[in-house]
Design an enzyme around this catalytic site. Sequence first.
Site, short mmCIF file in Angstrom:
data_model
loop_
_atom_site.label_atom_id
_atom_site.label_comp_id
_atom_site.label_asym_id
_atom_site.label_seq_id
_atom_site.Cartn_x
_atom_site.Cartn_y
_atom_site.Cartn_z
N SER A 1 38.99 40.53 43.39
CA SER A 1 39.62 41.84 43.20
C SER A 1 41.11 41.66 42.93
CB SER A 1 39.43 42.71 44.45
OG SER A 1 40.24 42.23 45.52
N SER B 1 43.64 43.01 44.67
CA SER B 1 44.46 43.40 45.83
C SER B 1 45.63 42.46 46.08
CB SER B 1 43.59 43.49 47.09
OG SER B 1 43.15 42.21 47.49
N LYS C 1 44.30 38.19 52.22
CA LYS C 1 45.49 39.04 52.25
C LYS C 1 46.66 38.19 52.76
CE LYS C 1 42.82 42.72 51.51
NZ LYS C 1 42.81 43.43 50.22
N SER D 1 45.19 48.05 47.66
CA SER D 1 44.64 47.08 48.60
C SER D 1 44.11 47.78 49.84
CB SER D 1 45.72 46.07 49.01
OG SER D 1 45.26 45.24 50.04
#
Length: 306
Positions: free
Chosen positions: A109, A111, A166, A271
């Site tokens: 993704s 994010s 993250k 995100s």
Amino acid sequence: MNLQVILGNFALILFVLMVLTGVVWFFDVFYLAKQRRAAADRALAEYDSRAAKASADGIKLDNHGRRAQIEADILRQPTWVEYSGSFFPVIALVFFLRSFLYEPFKIPSSSMVPTLLVGDLILVNKFTYGIRLPVINQKIIQINDPQRGDVMVFKYPKDMSQDYIKRVIGVPGDKITYENKRLTVNGVAVKYTPMDDYLNDERLVYNKQFQENLSGVSHRILNDDSKPTYGRDAVEAFPGRDENCTYRYEGFTCTVPAGNYFMMGDNRDNSADSRYWGFVPDKNIVGKAFFVWMNFSSLRRIGGIQ
């Protein structure tokens, strides 16, 4: 553990395959091979006896070629044993490397844009945050703790079959405030340096881009002016929210509880992270992302992760 979790846990699949092929390999080495050797010795003894009798009767035999063929046929491993023995060391090596040293992941993704792009193939250091038992992810040896600014892979708290990536924003005890798209950590405002706008390839729009300095770790982040500081309606009733977090219209403040971490994506307005589903427990940690080793859409992506 349901079927979806099992299929999504590659470490578990590798472990099962390693055990199965290992059992066959050991069974062959310590039992079947000895049985084949004993059978071959008996067959060769019988052949030698017949050959000696034939020789006494004046019949000449090709003793060497026929004898070697009999021995090779009896000592030959069954196909299922041969394949298991071939796969076992390979599977065991892969299992060891990805369980205790380095594990590859693919970024699915956006994010973490601009730090990580969709399709980036990355390596994750599995031992820097401590040695963990594979499959159950239980830490047995403590080495280092995650630090603010680290890019970390972890098990999604709401679904342990999913791996998320993250940036560590808050460590245990930190007071994190996010207002007007700016971070404050323990009362100290994080420094931001404006950069040229970033072209979003997915939406073909430009996003505001900044150099964020988080506890000495400089990295780029994106902001989307068309979106609010955070989606208030998307915030869930995650564990520890009422005791540790206060949400307001312009932002929120959270104190990270012991044994947990606060995570955010670098693509701040695109995100799903700790702002919405809560803290990441230490038991969920997989490792530290440190290197992009390939992106088939852009070979220039190869390099370290900041």
